[in-house]
Scaffold this motif. Structure first.
Motif, PDB file in Angstrom:
ATOM      1  N   ARG A 149      43.729  38.102  29.071  1.00 41.17           N
ATOM      2  CA  ARG A 149      44.565  37.072  29.692  1.00 41.17           C
ATOM      3  C   ARG A 149      43.765  35.783  29.800  1.00 41.17           C
ATOM      4  NH1 ARG A 149      46.672  39.422  34.729  1.00 41.17           N
ATOM      5  NH2 ARG A 149      48.232  40.331  33.357  1.00 41.17           N
ATOM      6  N   CYS A 150      44.480  34.641  29.538  1.00 41.76           N
ATOM      7  CA  CYS A 150      43.853  33.319  29.651  1.00 41.76           C
ATOM      8  C   CYS A 150      44.366  32.668  30.928  1.00 41.76           C
ATOM      9  CB  CYS A 150      44.238  32.479  28.422  1.00 41.76           C
ATOM     10  SG  CYS A 150      43.278  30.966  28.282  1.00 41.76           S
ATOM     11  N   SER A 164      50.677  32.623  23.774  1.00 44.55           N
ATOM     12  CA  SER A 164      50.947  32.832  25.193  1.00 44.55           C
ATOM     13  C   SER A 164      49.646  33.066  25.932  1.00 44.55           C
ATOM     14  CB  SER A 164      51.866  34.036  25.371  1.00 44.55           C
ATOM     15  OG  SER A 164      51.233  35.160  24.814  1.00 44.55           O
ATOM     16  N   SER A 165      49.749  33.074  27.271  1.00 42.58           N
ATOM     17  CA  SER A 165      48.541  33.216  28.071  1.00 42.58           C
ATOM     18  C   SER A 165      48.001  34.649  28.044  1.00 42.58           C
ATOM     19  CB  SER A 165      48.823  32.805  29.519  1.00 42.58           C
ATOM     20  OG  SER A 165      49.771  33.699  30.061  1.00 42.58           O
ATOM     21  N   GLU A 166      48.755  35.643  27.601  1.00 43.35           N
ATOM     22  CA  GLU A 166      48.323  37.052  27.624  1.00 43.35           C
ATOM     23  C   GLU A 166      48.347  37.624  26.235  1.00 43.35           C
ATOM     24  OE1 GLU A 166      49.654  38.860  31.924  1.00 43.35           O
ATOM     25  OE2 GLU A 166      50.448  39.723  30.063  1.00 43.35           O
ATOM     26  N   THR A 221      50.524  25.437  26.332  1.00 42.51           N
ATOM     27  CA  THR A 221      50.479  26.256  25.132  1.00 42.51           C
ATOM     28  C   THR A 221      49.037  26.727  25.030  1.00 42.51           C
ATOM     29  OG1 THR A 221      51.095  24.137  24.174  1.00 42.51           O
ATOM     30  CG2 THR A 221      51.886  26.122  23.077  1.00 42.51           C
ATOM     31  N   TYR A 222      48.842  27.937  24.394  1.00 37.46           N
ATOM     32  CA  TYR A 222      47.490  28.537  24.366  1.00 37.46           C
ATOM     33  C   TYR A 222      47.051  28.744  22.938  1.00 37.46           C
ATOM     34  CZ  TYR A 222      48.269  29.416  29.306  1.00 37.46           C
ATOM     35  OH  TYR A 222      48.524  29.261  30.609  1.00 37.46           O
ATOM     36  N   GLU A 223      45.754  28.688  22.793  1.00 36.00           N
ATOM     37  CA  GLU A 223      45.165  28.959  21.488  1.00 36.00           C
ATOM     38  C   GLU A 223      44.064  29.979  21.733  1.00 36.00           C
ATOM     39  OE1 GLU A 223      44.457  25.356  19.163  1.00 36.00           O
ATOM     40  OE2 GLU A 223      42.634  26.349  18.422  1.00 36.00           O
ATOM     41  N   LYS A 236      38.913  24.359  33.039  1.00 36.67           N
ATOM     42  CA  LYS A 236      38.427  25.229  31.947  1.00 36.67           C
ATOM     43  C   LYS A 236      39.077  26.583  32.126  1.00 36.67           C
ATOM     44  CE  LYS A 236      33.998  26.959  30.269  1.00 36.67           C
ATOM     45  NZ  LYS A 236      32.544  26.792  30.471  1.00 36.67           N
ATOM     46  N   PRO A 237      39.719  27.105  31.118  1.00 37.25           N
ATOM     47  CA  PRO A 237      40.377  28.409  31.306  1.00 37.25           C
ATOM     48  C   PRO A 237      39.330  29.520  31.391  1.00 37.25           C
ATOM     49  CG  PRO A 237      41.036  27.357  29.217  1.00 37.25           C
ATOM     50  CD  PRO A 237      39.890  26.587  29.755  1.00 37.25           C
ATOM     51  N   THR A 238      39.716  30.687  31.924  1.00 34.93           N
ATOM     52  CA  THR A 238      38.855  31.886  31.888  1.00 34.93           C
ATOM     53  C   THR A 238      39.644  33.005  31.240  1.00 34.93           C
ATOM     54  OG1 THR A 238      39.604  32.355  34.109  1.00 34.93           O
ATOM     55  CG2 THR A 238      37.415  31.408  33.903  1.00 34.93           C
TER      56      THR A 238
END
Ligand SMILES: *[C@@H]1O[C@H](CO)[C@@H](O)[C@H](O)[C@H]1NC(C)=O
Ligand SMILES: *[C@@H]1O[C@H](CO)[C@@H](O)[C@H](O)[C@H]1NC(C)=O
Ligand SMILES: *[C@@H]1O[C@H](CO)[C@@H](O)[C@H](O)[C@H]1NC(C)=O
Ligand SMILES: *[C@@H]1O[C@H](CO)[C@@H](O)[C@H](O)[C@H]1NC(C)=O
Ligand SMILES: *[C@@H]1O[C@H](CO)[C@@H](O)[C@H](O)[C@H]1NC(C)=O
Ligand SMILES: CC(=O)N[C@H]1CO[C@H](CO)[C@@H](O)[C@@H]1O
Length: 790
Positions: free
Chosen positions: A141-142, A167-169, A153-155, A115-117
């Motif tokens: 930031r993720c 992106s993660s940031e 890939t990020y959402e 799980k991302p934070t």
């Protein structure tokens, strides 16, 4: 756990290795595609069995795998993995009836996707609160734990809204309030998504306004003291602030949140403000706090006029003076605070009332400098005073003067010159005399009054009561009484008169008396029916009709005494016993003899029905000037009465008690017999007194030694019976219903019970007749002692 399956003829779309007609069987290898060591559940993994050199041959594959359900006989198959797919995979091939060896085991590890934070940069937002101020930069930031190396890939979402970056940031430079919100993210690798991260809230607010405080916070800080100035930013405690300071419009070289000024001087006074900076953003300026430095110059309050006692209605100026402060632009601060309604001034002109009493003090204020408070000066306002006029006497003596003294109440020091009072004098309502001190002398009669005044404009006290002062003339009044008897009786008529002799002046008259009933102010006071309420001392004076302030002196006092008793004269009759040929003299005495009396003489006529007597005027017995009356030729017992009268209308005294002249002569129409017939009797003897004569009604009268007249109480018919006692010693006689008097007898009752009595007849003995006398003792009824014959 080997589980043997048969490889059936392959019909897979795979290219490189096929179980087939290989001549040389060798040991197969198991490969995983993709080859990542960690596979997330949900991903698709292809497992392949490769037999080196076995190409072309028709192989059947047998698998040994973590899960029993791999029933494949093909050399490769794809699995959408779950965590239960983790484990070792190995295979072997079979052609005709011969098997290859088992391949080495390759391990597949399937784990749940992390799980991302969401984290924020800079880090303070992370630790204390996710509040940043607008204009600041923040990076969101993720982070996916354990997902490093993978191609993510990020959402992103803020609230329910998808936002752009993949992106993660996510860097927000110059944040605005619209960047506030709950941020969350998720990652995608190949086709699989992680779950959404928890929400991290970012709050973008405008930077807080600092406040400046002073320590100590007393409003009054003296030069030389130490003070600490502090800039406080609410909620910004842990952030790295820089500070900027100002006093007035001037910057101060100071960047810390607080600093201390020791040994304050006037120049430190001013309005302090500060602001804070964090990264590139400034807070606004704080409100200004004013530091006033109190310097030791001390004003004084003065009162003008400086009289200690001020009265309601007077005008007073209070002034604040700052020594050495001349020329400066001071503003003033007063106590009581009611003076501080703007615009304040250093001077007030107050028309005072009693509520203005109290302490007054002031101080000056200039820029950021305050002076010390002045000493308090006390103003005491009393109610408006009243003048009081006193004269040392009410009348100006002939050729003399009267001293008038004007004093003020309330006042403790009205006579001291510093009180500022002047006195204004009035005669008959007009000012007649220049303003003076409190005391003047006047020689002219008049109606005087005064008042005090002082100040400019003049403040006047209440007027005094008027005091009348008269000039005395030499005429002397005299009080006379008409008639001038010293003792007056209730009901008499008398006139009190004021007589002034000399000149033909017309007068008004004034009386002064301590009697209960006052005399009217006329020259003659006629009392028609006097009573004791008219008793008193009377004096009078005259006031000239033509000049009302000229009077005589008071007359001497004359005493009028009115007695409420009715006087009763005392009659004496002389002699008491008739002797033939002698005349009878009556004498009537009034208690307070005076010239005015005349006398009335009466004979008593028995009146049995009234148990008294009525009176019959004696001939020429009416209003005699003489107090005695002589009767000639009286032969019978008789009673007499007198009274007196005087004045016009005539006032009569009561009648006197009746007095008698007794006859011993038995040859009259009525007579009295005594049984036993003797003059002297023992105590307790029964004695009867019988009236004889041609009459039907009788009474027996008794005139005792002590002068009391009474009637016999125990009378039956014409006989009175008595049991003798000492008080029965008296003269006795009878009175008939028709007014006849009998002769009178003496009866004596023996005093000493043991002694003898003389037995002698009660009636006189005719000359030449014989009489027997004897002595008797009580025990022995008749005891002849002596015999006497004439
Ligand atoms: C006037 O009267 C006041 C009050 O009785 C008294 O104190 C004062 O001495 C008097 N003044 C003079 C001059 O007699
Ligand atoms: C009363 O007045 C008469 C004259 O009217 C006078 O002779 C007499 O002395 C006076 N008596 C008194 C007590 O004044
Ligand atoms: C009036 O005053 C005199 C003298 O002071 C006194 O003897 C007399 O009793 C007084 N009379 C009355 C009625 O008060
Ligand atoms: C009664 O007594 C008086 C004196 O005590 C005497 O003068 C008088 O004559 C006597 N009267 C008779 C009737 O005795
Ligand atoms: C008594 O009085 C009556 C009438 O007055 C007269 O008629 C009569 O004679 C008198 N008797 C004697 C005894 O005097
Ligand atoms: C190696 C081996 O024995 N191969 C034989 C398998 O069976 C086929 C026919 O069934 C033969 O032709 C092969 O020679």
């Amino acid at each position: 756990m080997g589980h043997s399956l048969l490889c059936m003829m392959g019909f897979f779309l795979l290219s490189t290795v096929i179980c087939g007609n290989a001549e040389v069987p060798s040991k197969p290898t198991v490969t995983l595609q993709p080859s990542w060591t960690q596979i997330y559940s949900g991903e698709t993994v292809t497992v392949r069995c490769e037999i080196q050199g076995g190409e072309g041959a028709q192989w059947t594959c047998e698998w040994r795998a973590a899960k029993l359900n791999i029933r494949e006989t093909s050399n490769e198959h794809s699995i959408t993995v779950t965590e239960s797919d983790s484990g070792g995979y190995s295979c072997r091939g079979r052609r005709n009836s011969s098997w290859t060896e088992w391949s080495d085991t390759i391990t597949l590890r399937v784990i749940a996707p992390p799980k991302p934070t969401v984290t924020l940069q800079p880090s303070w937002t992370q630790i204390y609160s996710s509040v940043i101020y607008s204009g600041e930069t923040v990076t969101v930031r993720c982070e996916i734990q354990g997902g490093e190396g993978a191609q993510w890939t990020y959402e992103w979402r803020r609230g329910q809204v998808n936002i752009r970056p993949t992106s993660s940031e996510y860097r927000i430079s110059r944040a605005t309030e619209s960047d506030s919100g709950g941020y969350r993210c998720r990652g995608r690798r190949s086709s699989s998504w992680t779950e959404w991260s928890d929400i991290t809230t970012l709050t973008v607010s405008s930077p807080p306004k600092p406040t400046v405080t002073l320590q100590p916070s007393w409003t009054q800080i003296y030069s030389g003291e130490t003070v600490t100035v502090r800039c406080e930013i609410q909620g910004g405690e842990r952030a790295q602030w820089m500070y900027e300071w100002r006093r007035g419009q001037k910057n101060i070289h100071e960047t810390s949140s607080e600093y201390t000024i020791s040994r304050l001087t006037e120049s430190h006074g001013g309005g302090y403000s500060c602001r804070g900076r964090r990264s590139s953003s400034w807070t606004e300026w704080s409100d200004i706090i004013t530091l006033r430095v109190t310097v030791p110059s001390k004003p004084t309050v003065t009162l003008q006029p400086s009289w200690t006692q001020i009265y309601s209605g007077e005008t007073v100026t209070v002034r604040c003076e700052i020594q050495g402060g001349e020329g400066a632009q001071w503003t003033y601060e007063w106590r009581p605070a009611k003076l501080n309604t703007p615009p304040t001034s250093n001077e007030y002109r107050i028309t005072v009332t009693q509520s203005d009493s109290g302490g007054y003090s002031c101080r000056g204020r200039r820029d950021y400098v305050l002076t010390y408070l002045s000493e308090t000066i006390t103003l005491t306002v009393s109610s408006k005073p009243k003048a009081e006029l006193r004269a040392d006497r009410t009348a100006v003596p002939v050729g003399g003067s009267v001293t008038l003294n004007c004093s003020l109440t309330p006042s403790s020091s009205s006579s001291s010159p510093s009180s500022g009072w002047k006195y204004y004098w009035y005669r008959d309502g007009k000012s007649f005399q220049p303003v003076t001190n409190e005391q003047i002398s006047v020689s002219e009669g008049g109606l005087y009054s005064c008042r005090g005044g002082r100040g400019e404009p003049v403040y006047y006290t209440e007027d005094s009561e008027s005091v009348r002062t008269d000039t005395t003339v030499s005429n002397r009044p005299v009080v006379t009484l008409y008639p001038n008897w010293s003792e007056i009786y209730r009901g008499e008529t008398i006139t009190v008169r004021c007589e002034i002799h000399g000149g033909d002046t017309e007068w008004d008259y004034e009386w002064e008396t301590n009697s209960t009933i006052k005399a009217p102010n006329q020259n003659e006071y006629r009392i028609r029916s006097a009573s004791s309420s008219n008793s008193g001392n009377y004096r009078c004076k005259g006031r000239m009709k033509s000049s009302q302030h000229k009077t005589t002196e008071w007359s001497d006092s004359v005493t009028l005494t009115v007695s409420d008793n009715k006087p009763r004269p005392v009659l004496t009759v002389s002699p008491s016993w008739l002797s033939p040929g002698a005349s009878v003299t009556l004498n009537c005495q009034v208690e307070h003899p005076s010239a005015g009396w005349s006398f009335y003489w009466y004979k008593a006529v028995p009146d049995l029905s009234e148990k008294s007597s009525s009176y019959e005027l004696l001939p020429d017995g009416s209003g005699t000037a003489q107090d005695s009356y002589i009767i000639h030729g009286q032969t019978h017992t008789a009673g007499y009465v007198c009274r007196a009268g005087r004045g016009d209308p005539e006032y009569h005294t009561d009648h006197s008690q009746p007095k008698f002249v007794w006859s011993a002569d038995v040859h009259s129409a009525a007579s009295l017999t005594v049984s036993p017939d003797r003059v002297q009797h023992f105590t307790s003897d029964s004695v009867s007194l019988t009236c004889e004569g041609n009459f039907t009604e009788w009474r027996v009268r008794k005139f005792s030694e002590d002068g009391r007249l009474s009637d016999c109480r125990r009378i039956t018919g014409s006989t009175c019976s008595i049991i003798t006692s000492k008080s029965d010693t008296a003269v006795y006689w009878c009175e008939s219903g028709s007014g006849e008097f009998s002769s009178a007898v003496n009866i004596t009752v023996q005093n000493d019970g043991n002694g003898p009595i003389l037995v002698s007849p009660v009636h006189p003995v005719t000359e030449g007749a014989s009489v027997s006398l004897s002595c008797s003792l009580k025990t022995q009824k008749y005891f002849p002692m002596c015999f006497l014959s004439q």
